[in-house]
Design an enzyme around this catalytic site. Structure first.
Site, short mmCIF file in Angstrom:
data_model
loop_
_atom_site.label_atom_id
_atom_site.label_comp_id
_atom_site.label_asym_id
_atom_site.label_seq_id
_atom_site.Cartn_x
_atom_site.Cartn_y
_atom_site.Cartn_z
N CYS A 113 36.73 -66.27 5.55
CA CYS A 113 36.98 -66.61 4.14
C CYS A 113 37.59 -65.45 3.37
CB CYS A 113 35.68 -67.04 3.47
SG CYS A 113 34.81 -68.31 4.39
N HIS A 252 35.98 -66.60 -4.03
CA HIS A 252 35.94 -67.56 -2.92
C HIS A 252 35.07 -68.73 -3.35
CE1 HIS A 252 35.74 -69.51 0.80
NE2 HIS A 252 34.51 -69.13 1.10
N ASN A 282 34.71 -75.88 0.35
CA ASN A 282 35.02 -74.53 0.83
C ASN A 282 36.16 -74.63 1.86
OD1 ASN A 282 35.02 -72.09 2.22
ND2 ASN A 282 32.79 -71.97 2.39
O1 UT7 Z 1 32.54 -69.53 3.12
C1 UT7 Z 1 31.66 -68.91 3.99
C2 UT7 Z 1 30.45 -68.54 3.33
N1 UT7 Z 1 29.52 -69.64 3.30
C3 UT7 Z 1 28.71 -69.73 2.28
O2 UT7 Z 1 28.82 -68.97 1.35
C4 UT7 Z 1 27.60 -70.74 2.31
C5 UT7 Z 1 26.37 -70.08 1.78
N2 UT7 Z 1 25.21 -70.92 1.81
C6 UT7 Z 1 25.05 -71.98 0.97
O3 UT7 Z 1 25.93 -72.32 0.20
C7 UT7 Z 1 23.73 -72.69 0.99
O4 UT7 Z 1 22.79 -71.94 1.71
C8 UT7 Z 1 23.80 -74.13 1.59
C9 UT7 Z 1 24.56 -75.04 0.65
C10 UT7 Z 1 24.45 -74.09 2.95
C11 UT7 Z 1 22.39 -74.70 1.73
O5 UT7 Z 1 21.72 -74.69 0.47
P1 UT7 Z 1 20.23 -74.18 0.38
O6 UT7 Z 1 19.80 -74.34 -1.01
O7 UT7 Z 1 20.20 -72.79 0.97
O8 UT7 Z 1 19.48 -75.25 1.26
P2 UT7 Z 1 18.58 -75.01 2.55
O9 UT7 Z 1 19.44 -74.63 3.71
O10 UT7 Z 1 17.51 -74.06 2.16
O11 UT7 Z 1 18.00 -76.45 2.77
C12 UT7 Z 1 17.12 -77.03 1.83
C13 UT7 Z 1 16.76 -78.44 2.29
C14 UT7 Z 1 16.37 -78.50 3.77
O12 UT7 Z 1 15.32 -79.44 3.90
P3 UT7 Z 1 13.82 -78.95 4.13
O13 UT7 Z 1 13.86 -78.13 5.39
O14 UT7 Z 1 13.48 -78.11 2.93
O15 UT7 Z 1 13.05 -80.23 4.24
C15 UT7 Z 1 17.60 -79.05 4.45
O16 UT7 Z 1 17.30 -79.75 5.62
O17 UT7 Z 1 17.90 -79.30 2.16
C16 UT7 Z 1 18.14 -79.98 3.38
N3 UT7 Z 1 19.55 -80.24 3.53
C17 UT7 Z 1 20.15 -81.37 3.07
N4 UT7 Z 1 19.67 -82.44 2.44
C18 UT7 Z 1 20.57 -83.42 2.10
C19 UT7 Z 1 20.50 -79.45 4.09
N5 UT7 Z 1 21.70 -80.03 4.02
C20 UT7 Z 1 21.50 -81.23 3.40
C21 UT7 Z 1 22.38 -82.27 3.02
N6 UT7 Z 1 21.87 -83.33 2.38
N7 UT7 Z 1 23.70 -82.22 3.27
#
Ligand code: UT7
Length: 332
Positions: A113, A252, A282
């Site tokens: 990125c 980004h 993204n």
């Molecule tokens: O460009 C390269 C750089 N990349 C980035 O900058 C990405 C950086 N990371 C992020 O943007 C975030 O960490 C994410 C958007 C990927 C995830 O958000 P989060 O708030 O960190 O969510 P999480 O991974 O902590 O997941 C929270 C919950 C989980 O459920 P449980 O385990 O708490 O029951 C996931 O399973 O949300 C669940 N979850 C979803 N639910 C519905 C994860 N993806 C989804 C989804 N729909 N698509």
């Protein structure tokens, strides 16, 4: 050393739009989760017969037209991508051929990125020293081709597109400072594990989905918020500027929560940030040049504005620059 600036921008998105409602039919997700956790509403997806070079050529043509130069004045083409058409030859060679610029030196650059920032930092050195006069830098991705469409953690985040910039010498203004960095210790946090010399393609690598993007989202999130602040401060200090001198920050476009956290930490208003991730998701190396191109063409960015471009991503890598804008906008 000559002063260098961006003298033309262009971008291209594939036609097909995939909305959050479409994704609800594909994986266990919902619009409310995607919008509240990421800010993304829809993304563009390349067709089956569209590859990165196809998008890159279209963006490159627009950037050259906006720069008002002939294509035979381009000396260098850099394509920043993690989704090249093939492992080799370089996608930049395909773009050079399709654009009809046989005199240009060409290479691909892999900084995920942060690729566009590494690309413009590299190209500007060639121009500053006088080795070359004009360079075309393109950030392009077809991330839809490497996403695991069964994995809701990642498939809702990414999109396809290309953004391009022509760099050339200017009398005043232009790039004031660059900051590039990497932390290879975090290389496992965001990767495409198979298909290289470590894990060549095999039935097992295909079965285990190792040819798709893998990301430790939470760790990358924390890293992103940290480096957006530190890289911005580093380029401002090198340029002799303060946070309040920034007219626009082009970040980004990974997650609106990362941008909002960075805005808070930097003490900058949300209006300072150019944001389009709601419409595109993204797009890795393409995100910053597309956001820049849109803001220039809409007339939002004006000659004399102090811009900070800041990126972060796989590698782990990060990069930023201060750029005093020199190009008349409002082309659209
Ligand atoms: O460009 C390269 C750089 N990349 C980035 O900058 C990405 C950086 N990371 C992020 O943007 C975030 O960490 C994410 C958007 C990927 C995830 O958000 P989060 O708030 O960190 O969510 P999480 O991974 O902590 O997941 C929270 C919950 C989980 O459920 P449980 O385990 O708490 O029951 C996931 O399973 O949300 C669940 N979850 C979803 N639910 C519905 C994860 N993806 C989804 C989804 N729909 N698509």
């Amino acid at each position: 050393m000559r002063s260098v600036s961006i003298i033309g921008t262009g971008s291209h998105l594939p036609d097909r739009v995939l909305t959050n409602a479409d994704l609800e039919k594909m994986v266990d997700t919902n619009d409310e989760w995607i919008v509240s956790r990421t800010g993304i509403r829809e993304r563009h997806i390349a067709s089956e017969d569209e590859a990165s070079s196809d998008l890159a050529v279209r963006a490159g043509e627009k950037a050259i037209a906006a720069a008002g130069i002939n294509k035979d004045e381009i000396d260098l083409i850099i394509v920043a991508t993690v989704t090249p058409d093939t492992m080799f030859p370089a996608t930049a060679c395909l773009v050079q051929d399709r654009l009809g610029i046989p005199q240009a030196a060409t290479f691909d650059l892999s900084a995920a990125c942060t690729g566009f920032l590494y690309g413009i930092a590299t190209a500007s050195q060639f121009i500053a020293t006088g080795m070359y006069t004009h360079a075309l830098v393109i950030g392009v991705e077809c991330l839809s081709k490497i996403v695991n469409w069964d994995d809701r953690d990642t498939c809702v985040l990414f999109g396809d597109g290309a953004g391009a910039a022509v760099l050339g010498p200017v009398e005043t203004g232009g790039f004031q400072s660059f900051e590039l960095g990497a932390d290879g210790a975090g290389s496992n946090l965001l990767s495409l594990p198979a298909g290289g010399s470590r894990l060549p393609a095999s039935p097992l690598t295909v079965e285990k989905q190792l040819h798709t993007l893998h990301m430790a989202g939470r760790e990358v999130f924390k890293f992103a918020v940290r480096v957006m602040e530190s890289a911005t401060d580093a380029v401002l200090e090198k340029a002799g500027l303060k946070r309040e001198d920034i007219d626009f920050l082009v970040p980004h476009q990974a997650n609106i929560r990362i941008i909002e956290s960075a805005a808070k930490r930097l003490g900058l208003s949300r209006d300072t940030f150019i944001v389009n991730l709601d419409r595109y998701g993204n797009m890795s190396s393409a995100s910053i040049p597309i956001a820049l191109d849109e803001a220039v063409r809409s007339g939002r960015i004006q000659v004399g504005d102090q811009l900070v471009l800041v990126g972060f991503g796989g590698g782990l890598t990060w990069g930023a620059c201060v750029l005093q804008w020199t190009m008349e906008g409002g082309a659209d």
